[in-house]
Design an enzyme around this catalytic site. Structure first.
Site, mmCIF file in Angstrom:
data_model
loop_
_atom_site.group_PDB
_atom_site.id
_atom_site.type_symbol
_atom_site.label_atom_id
_atom_site.label_comp_id
_atom_site.label_asym_id
_atom_site.label_seq_id
_atom_site.Cartn_x
_atom_site.Cartn_y
_atom_site.Cartn_z
ATOM 1 N N LYS A 1 -21.513 -12.874 16.060
ATOM 2 C CA LYS A 1 -20.249 -13.913 14.490
ATOM 3 C C LYS A 1 -21.085 -13.136 13.019
ATOM 4 O O LYS A 1 -21.485 -12.018 14.158
ATOM 5 C CB LYS A 1 -21.492 -14.641 14.178
ATOM 6 C CG LYS A 1 -21.330 -16.422 15.217
ATOM 7 C CD LYS A 1 -22.158 -17.011 14.274
ATOM 8 C CE LYS A 1 -22.072 -18.814 15.198
ATOM 9 N NZ LYS A 1 -21.013 -19.249 15.320
ATOM 10 N N ASP B 1 -27.907 -24.936 14.405
ATOM 11 C CA ASP B 1 -27.204 -25.071 14.724
ATOM 12 C C ASP B 1 -27.806 -26.242 16.273
ATOM 13 O O ASP B 1 -27.365 -26.388 17.556
ATOM 14 C CB ASP B 1 -26.297 -24.002 15.567
ATOM 15 C CG ASP B 1 -25.173 -23.888 16.590
ATOM 16 O OD1 ASP B 1 -24.687 -24.853 16.072
ATOM 17 O OD2 ASP B 1 -25.109 -23.192 17.653
ATOM 18 N N ARG C 1 -20.974 -26.384 24.298
ATOM 19 C CA ARG C 1 -20.347 -26.539 25.099
ATOM 20 C C ARG C 1 -20.896 -26.245 26.658
ATOM 21 O O ARG C 1 -21.255 -26.849 27.367
ATOM 22 C CB ARG C 1 -19.278 -26.730 25.658
ATOM 23 C CG ARG C 1 -18.560 -25.001 25.499
ATOM 24 C CD ARG C 1 -17.010 -24.753 24.835
ATOM 25 N NE ARG C 1 -16.366 -24.919 23.362
ATOM 26 C CZ ARG C 1 -15.579 -24.471 23.015
ATOM 27 N NH1 ARG C 1 -14.571 -24.631 23.636
ATOM 28 N NH2 ARG C 1 -15.349 -24.424 21.347
ATOM 29 N N GLU D 1 -20.741 -21.203 22.636
ATOM 30 C CA GLU D 1 -22.217 -21.234 23.808
ATOM 31 C C GLU D 1 -23.042 -23.063 23.795
ATOM 32 O O GLU D 1 -23.267 -23.171 24.775
ATOM 33 C CB GLU D 1 -23.517 -20.957 23.581
ATOM 34 C CG GLU D 1 -24.219 -21.080 22.160
ATOM 35 C CD GLU D 1 -23.564 -21.655 21.160
ATOM 36 O OE1 GLU D 1 -22.547 -21.081 20.827
ATOM 37 O OE2 GLU D 1 -23.934 -22.624 20.516
#
Ligand code: BES
Ligand code: ZN
Ligand code: ZN
Length: 463
Positions: A240, A251, A314, A312
């Site tokens: 990122k 997250d 999923r 990531e």
């Protein structure tokens, strides 16, 4: 802060909610006019000599009262009163408790000198204590579970990593009489959860799958709750940009929400069996990192072409959803995840995206969410978007080949891991926008919001 339900009592100051109409006939309308108070929603005016805090509301609806009450509690916390009282009735009590507890929430874990607060006692006054007692304790349990979720979301990635997350879950299980099972990497390998394992491979912290169970005696239904628990998402090798990486401790918010939900359900002693499944993983870089171009074989045997290591969540959920479906034959399966920035583009920062195949489930959830004060927006699946996940190399690709509809294509990726018999039992909640905020809104303050907890408690209560 102590909150009590009491008959008429003495407090240092009383809070009143006033709208445009009631302002016209208010006892203190002249001074309020002098102060420039027009009863606008979320405005406030102290009348210190009268020991009153007047708060403006558009209506007496719960959403307006909760928001105004969040303003009130902040005003009170920065004044020097020791106690304050709010008159409550059956319609307003929940909103007022949420305003006080959630609007007054602060996370001071990393401050060496937190601001001193004089306010110690909140009295909720009523003539009908016995009539409001149950609503009172229920609202407190749900608001405190929401704060519990916020606390974990706000914890920094150095302190909260997959192993320490597992420890925290174990502690909750002990305190609340839940069953707790933790799968370490050795067990995850045995379970062939290679998609989840790949995401955590470059981390110094071992990935963990956490499974908590709340089992009342004669449950009416069985519900599985699945949470994305990325304790940090650097993006992996598809790193990122620096500014997007900040806040990525959040997250894990889906996992934290699921913990808050099972905590509340067990304390409310609901007649519903709840299973919480959490994939706790850290997405990092290193020589051992999984790569764009890799192909992973997931637990259900499907092969996944990785084209972006930042997609990531999923991959983790694919394996955890598959595991959850094999372990528990549930009546409903809900997953919660800060899954896509695209969900924020689609719905804005305040709204949870809900996706699934069952119109009834979506309808029931939207109603429960509205009643709980949370916002949801339904994002529709379609067969054209589904094609965008096609891979030339493997069974499916972890990103879409087109830039639009990213929240839906992420939902459709998860759908590939939902067994046919569960299609109508499953719902996906994208809380990327709603789970965290850097500016206050409604009863949310800086940091984790606890999104999902209030809405699912409302849904579970109605079963
Ligand atoms: N955790 C992020 C999604 C996210 C972004 C949550 C911003 C909260 C705020 C997720 O893992 C992610 O990076 N998704 C990518 C997907 C893309 C690579 C297809 C995204 O949204 O950009
Ligand atoms: Zn990511
Ligand atoms: Zn992520």
């Amino acid at each position: 802060m102590n909150i009590d339900l009491v008959n008429e009592t003495k407090s240092d100051i009383k809070v009143e909610f006033v709208n445009e109409d009631s302002l016209k006939t208010h006892k203190n309308k002249k001074i309020l006019k002098k102060a420039g108070f027009t009863a606008a929603q979320d405005s406030s005016c102290f009348l210190h000599e009268k020991a009153l805090l007047i708060c403006g509301v558009d209506s007496q609806k719960a959403d307006d009262i909760r928001s105004a009450c969040s303003v009130a509690i902040k005003c009170l916390k920065s004044a020097s009163y020791k106690s304050a009282s709010f008159a409550v009735n059956t319609k307003s009590i929940k909103a007022i408790i949420e305003g006080v507890i959630l609007g007054g929430y602060e996370y001071n874990e990393y401050k060496t000198k937190p601001k001193k607060v004089n306010l110690k006692y909140i009295y909720l006054t009523t003539d009908d204590i016995s009539g409001l007692k149950d609503k009172f304790s229920e609202a407190i349990i749900i608001a405190e579970a929401t704060c519990f979720t916020r606390d974990i979301v706000n914890t920094i990635p150095h302190d909260l990593n997959p192993p320490s997350f597992a420890k925290l879950a174990k502690n909750l299980a002990k305190e609340n009489g839940l069953k707790c099972e933790i799968l370490d990497e050795k067990k995850l390998k045995k379970e062939k959860m290679n998609a989840m394992l790949a995401v955590g491979r470059a981390s110094v912290h071992e990935s963990k799958l956490i499974h908590l169970t709340y089992k009342p005696e004669n449950p009416k239904k069985i519900i599985s709750l699945v949470g994305k628990g990325l304790t940090y998402d650097s993006g992996g090798l598809s790193l990122k940009p620096g500014t997007s990486m900040v806040t990525m401790k959040m997250d894990k918010a889906g996992a934290c929400a699921v913990l808050g939900m099972i905590k509340a359900a067990s304390e409310l002693k609901l007649d519903v069996e709840i299973h919480a499944f959490i994939g706790a993983v850290e997405n990092m870089i290193g020589g051992d990192a999984y790569k764009p171009d890799d192909v992973l074989t997931s637990r259900n045997g499907m092969t996944i072409e990785v084209r972006n290591t930042d997609a990531e969540g999923r991959l983790v959920l694919a394996d955890v959803l598959d595991y959850a479906q094999d372990k528990v034959k549930a009546d409903a399966i809900f997953d919660f995840a800060t899954l896509t920035g695209a969900c924020m583009v689609a719905l804005g920062q305040y709204t949870t995206g809900i996706m699934g195949h069952s119109h009834k489930l979506k309808h029931d959830i939207s109603r429960a969410a509205s009643a709980s004060g949370e916002l949801t927006g339904s994002l529709p699946f379609n067969r054209h978007l589904k094609k965008q996940l096609k891979s030339e190399l493997a069974d499916i690709c972890n990103i879409s080949n087109k830039p639009y509809g990213g929240a839906i294509t992420a939902g459709l990726f998860l759908d590939k891991f939902i067994k046919d018999e569960n299609k109508n039992k499953w719902m996906h909640f994208d809380i990327a926008g709603s789970a965290y905020t850097e500016s206050p809104w409604d009863c949310n303050v800086y940091g984790g919001t606890g999104a999902g907890v209030r809405m699912i408690c409302e849904y579970l209560k109605n079963i």
